[in-house]
Design a protein around this motif. Structure first.
Motif, mmCIF file in Angstrom:
data_model
loop_
_atom_site.group_PDB
_atom_site.id
_atom_site.type_symbol
_atom_site.label_atom_id
_atom_site.label_comp_id
_atom_site.label_asym_id
_atom_site.label_seq_id
_atom_site.Cartn_x
_atom_site.Cartn_y
_atom_site.Cartn_z
ATOM 1 N N MET A 35 13.888 12.874 -12.083
ATOM 2 C CA MET A 35 14.253 13.355 -10.760
ATOM 3 C C MET A 35 13.020 13.749 -9.942
ATOM 4 N N ILE A 36 12.181 14.615 -10.483
ATOM 5 C CA ILE A 36 10.986 15.045 -9.742
ATOM 6 C C ILE A 36 10.035 13.875 -9.492
ATOM 7 N N PRO A 37 9.700 13.066 -10.519
ATOM 8 C CA PRO A 37 8.840 11.896 -10.242
ATOM 9 C C PRO A 37 9.446 10.965 -9.196
ATOM 10 N N GLY A 38 10.761 10.757 -9.266
ATOM 11 C CA GLY A 38 11.418 9.858 -8.322
ATOM 12 C C GLY A 38 11.410 10.393 -6.899
ATOM 13 N N LEU A 39 11.763 11.670 -6.730
ATOM 14 C CA LEU A 39 11.804 12.255 -5.392
ATOM 15 C C LEU A 39 10.413 12.344 -4.776
ATOM 16 N N LEU A 40 9.420 12.711 -5.590
ATOM 17 C CA LEU A 40 8.039 12.760 -5.077
ATOM 18 C C LEU A 40 7.573 11.370 -4.651
ATOM 19 N N SER A 41 7.803 10.389 -5.507
ATOM 20 C CA SER A 41 7.400 9.014 -5.179
ATOM 21 C C SER A 41 8.116 8.526 -3.927
ATOM 22 N N MET A 42 9.392 8.867 -3.795
ATOM 23 C CA MET A 42 10.164 8.452 -2.629
ATOM 24 C C MET A 42 9.617 9.088 -1.356
ATOM 25 N N ALA A 43 9.384 10.400 -1.402
ATOM 26 C CA ALA A 43 8.903 11.108 -0.209
ATOM 27 C C ALA A 43 7.543 10.570 0.238
ATOM 28 N N PHE A 44 6.633 10.426 -0.701
ATOM 29 C CA PHE A 44 5.291 9.959 -0.341
ATOM 30 C C PHE A 44 5.304 8.496 0.104
ATOM 31 N N SER A 45 6.081 7.668 -0.583
ATOM 32 C CA SER A 45 6.151 6.244 -0.220
ATOM 33 C C SER A 45 6.778 6.051 1.156
ATOM 34 N N LEU A 46 7.795 6.858 1.468
ATOM 35 C CA LEU A 46 8.406 6.787 2.803
ATOM 36 C C LEU A 46 7.405 7.197 3.879
ATOM 37 N N ALA A 47 6.665 8.262 3.612
ATOM 38 C CA ALA A 47 5.668 8.730 4.583
ATOM 39 C C ALA A 47 4.607 7.661 4.821
ATOM 40 N N PRO A 102 0.810 -1.227 0.000
ATOM 41 C CA PRO A 102 0.000 0.000 0.000
ATOM 42 C C PRO A 102 0.839 1.270 0.000
ATOM 43 N N ALA A 103 2.022 1.217 0.626
ATOM 44 C CA ALA A 103 2.862 2.421 0.681
ATOM 45 C C ALA A 103 3.321 2.842 -0.705
ATOM 46 N N THR A 104 3.766 1.872 -1.523
ATOM 47 C CA THR A 104 4.238 2.222 -2.866
ATOM 48 C C THR A 104 3.080 2.590 -3.791
ATOM 49 N N VAL A 105 1.956 1.879 -3.669
ATOM 50 C CA VAL A 105 0.796 2.204 -4.517
ATOM 51 C C VAL A 105 0.326 3.631 -4.249
ATOM 52 N N LEU A 106 0.151 3.972 -2.976
ATOM 53 C CA LEU A 106 -0.327 5.311 -2.636
ATOM 54 C C LEU A 106 0.737 6.368 -2.912
ATOM 55 N N GLY A 107 2.005 6.046 -2.600
ATOM 56 C CA GLY A 107 3.077 7.008 -2.840
ATOM 57 C C GLY A 107 3.214 7.358 -4.310
ATOM 58 N N ILE A 108 3.183 6.338 -5.156
ATOM 59 C CA ILE A 108 3.286 6.565 -6.603
ATOM 60 C C ILE A 108 2.031 7.258 -7.119
ATOM 61 N N GLY A 109 0.866 6.859 -6.592
ATOM 62 C CA GLY A 109 -0.389 7.472 -7.025
ATOM 63 C C GLY A 109 -0.440 8.954 -6.739
ATOM 64 N N VAL A 110 -0.004 9.351 -5.537
ATOM 65 C CA VAL A 110 0.004 10.788 -5.197
ATOM 66 C C VAL A 110 1.027 11.525 -6.066
ATOM 67 N N ALA A 111 2.174 10.906 -6.306
ATOM 68 C CA ALA A 111 3.188 11.539 -7.158
ATOM 69 C C ALA A 111 2.644 11.771 -8.564
ATOM 70 N N CYS A 112 1.844 10.833 -9.065
ATOM 71 C CA CYS A 112 1.270 10.969 -10.412
ATOM 72 C C CYS A 112 0.412 12.221 -10.545
ATOM 73 N N ILE A 113 -0.250 12.600 -9.466
ATOM 74 C CA ILE A 113 -1.095 13.798 -9.503
ATOM 75 C C ILE A 113 -0.254 15.017 -9.850
ATOM 76 N N PHE A 114 0.937 15.087 -9.270
ATOM 77 C CA PHE A 114 1.829 16.219 -9.525
ATOM 78 C C PHE A 114 2.513 16.092 -10.890
ATOM 79 N N VAL A 115 2.972 14.877 -11.209
ATOM 80 C CA VAL A 115 3.699 14.659 -12.461
ATOM 81 C C VAL A 115 2.784 14.871 -13.663
ATOM 82 N N ASN A 116 1.490 14.656 -13.470
ATOM 83 C CA ASN A 116 0.535 14.828 -14.565
ATOM 84 C C ASN A 116 0.482 16.262 -15.079
ATOM 85 N N LYS A 117 1.048 17.185 -14.313
ATOM 86 C CA LYS A 117 1.111 18.590 -14.730
ATOM 87 C C LYS A 117 2.539 19.016 -15.080
ATOM 88 N N MET A 118 3.465 18.059 -15.081
ATOM 89 C CA MET A 118 4.877 18.387 -15.289
ATOM 90 C C MET A 118 5.159 18.740 -16.746
#
Length: 437
Positions: free
Chosen positions: A415-427, A174-190
């Protein structure tokens, strides 16, 4: 000396990215010449399996393209995306995450990268967004795969504390699914939309680019033949077989008491699929090697040949110092364990090696098992330096040029997709570890 040699590696990546085409590969050779002849570093083993996996998958995908299969997939995807055109940034990583979880290796992403790139381009969507997230998801899913070497190692280290496979997966999945999912919201505007991207618009003024990439093809007018549908069916069956054999090692032949490795499995299955497409669908032989998928795939192979070999040579020469430095950091300040995992994974490009090096240190320092599991996702630092196979492949598959290595190397598309996914997945990882363990 390490930092000087590391700087040489970065400079070679930067110049290779600027050259384009096979530039990354040949500049990797220049870097190797400097490190081996100039500094006396022994060249590391060639990344043969990565190169051969790409070649096998590209052979099948290029045959499918020549048979009209890629046009068929693009037409189907276009019809779906017309209703929800923004969803490909979410769908692409969902596919690669699932493939990796089931197969135990992120390299299965190669089979879908060219499709993601073409579907995005034909629908006017910036390919950088879904491609970058698809690659990141294929990395992060390793910690959620029950058959991945890194997960198996974590369970082995923590089993004396009563931790089992299910305990790890109920946090990492669940951590990676949600972390990547939240990151996608931001990356979708990149980045800019393709219609507003000046670099892509300049490409559209080049008749050769138009001819090669069919940028003005009207997807609605594409006629789909029976062989196109057959080629897609065969290709998807091959991808499904790879996933199934990854999930169930007993289906693979055993040698010396161990199932055949996934690298050989992917290579054999995808080469066979390519042969079946050629034999059954009978595409033009010249069209196979002249298509955009084949060209992009071969550029990726050459790039990985040079750059990945260069990076591995540097790390192998300094592995002892790197491991000792990171180990000393953790022993001095245990709270830096997540950063240490990330840093070491960036340098050694292996989740398994990172776990094997640092988890015993974390356990010895008395870091609680829930914390170790919560920060486990930090072993996915591959994206930081753009020399990982799927990263290079996705850059080459994106003919719009939006997926790229930046002017300063580290400002690349991942870089941005990776760092966002990392931060959210860690949280989320730390949250679920606190709730479930």
């Amino acid at each position: 000396m390490f930092f000087l040699q590391f700087a040489i590696v970065l400079i070679c990546i930067l110049i290779g990215a600027r050259i384009g085409g096979i530039g990354l590969g040949v500049m990797g050779g220049v870097g190797l010449a400097i490190l081996s002849f100039g500094f006396g570093l022994q060249p590391a083993g060639l990344p043969i399996d990565v190169m051969l996996m790409i070649m096998a998958v590209v052979s099948a995908a290029a045959a499918m393209q020549a048979a009209g299969g890629l046009d068929y997939m693009i037409k189907i995807a276009t019809n779906i995306l017309r209703k929800n055109p923004k969803y490909i940034t979410f769908m692409a990583p969902a596919v690669t995450w699932t493939f990796t979880v089931l197969a135990g290796t992120g390299h299965v992403a190669y089979s879908v990268l060219p499709v993601i790139a073409e579907v995005s381009r034909h629908n006017g969507i910036r390919p950088e967004r879904p491609l970058s997230m698809a690659v990141i998801a294929s990395q992060f899913a390793i910690v959620a795969s029950p058959i991945a070497a890194a997960v198996v190692a974590v369970v082995a280290y923590l089993e004396p504390q009563g931790i089992h496979l299910g305990d790890v997966l109920k946090v990492t999945m669940p951590a990676t699914v949600l972390g990547i999912g939240v990151a996608c919201i931001f990356v979708n505007k990149m980045g800019k939309e393709l219609k507003d991207d000046p670099d892509y618009q300049r490409l559209l003024q080049d008749p050769e680019y138009i001819k090669e990439n069919q940028a003005k093809t009207n997807v609605a007018e594409i006629e789909i033949s029976k062989t196109a549908k057959t080629s897609v069916t065969l290709f998807l069956i091959g991808a499904l077989l790879v996933v199934i054999m990854g999930a169930f090692p007993s289906l693979r032949p055993n040698f010396d008491g161990k199932p055949m490795g996934m690298a050989h499995t992917i290579e054999i299955v995808m080469l066979t699929v390519g042969a079946l497409i050629i034999l059954i669908c009978k595409p033009n032989g010249n069209a196979i090697t002249q298509g955009s998928v084949f060209h992009a795939g071969m550029r990726a192979v050459i790039a990985i040949f040079g750059i990945a070999w260069l990076g591995d040579t540097l790390m192998q020469a300094h592995m002892v110092e790197v491991k000792e430095s990171v180990k000393a950091l953790v022993e001095t300040a245990p709270w830096t364990f997540a950063f240490a995992l990330f840093l070491l994974s960036v340098l050694v490009n292996s989740q398994g090696a990172t776990v094997a090096t640092l988890f015993p240190v974390g356990i010895a320092l008395g870091i609680p098992a829930p914390i170790l599991i919560g920060v486990f996702v930090a072993v996915n630092g591959y994206f930081f330096i753009p020399n990982y196979g799927p990263i290079i492949a996705s850059i080459d598959f994106d003919t719009t040029g939006t997926t790229r290595i930046g002017k300063y190397i580290f400002n690349h598309s991942f870089m941005i997709p990776g760092l966002l996914s990392m931060a959210f997945s860690l949280a989320f990882g730390l949250l679920f570890a606190n709730l479930f363990l």
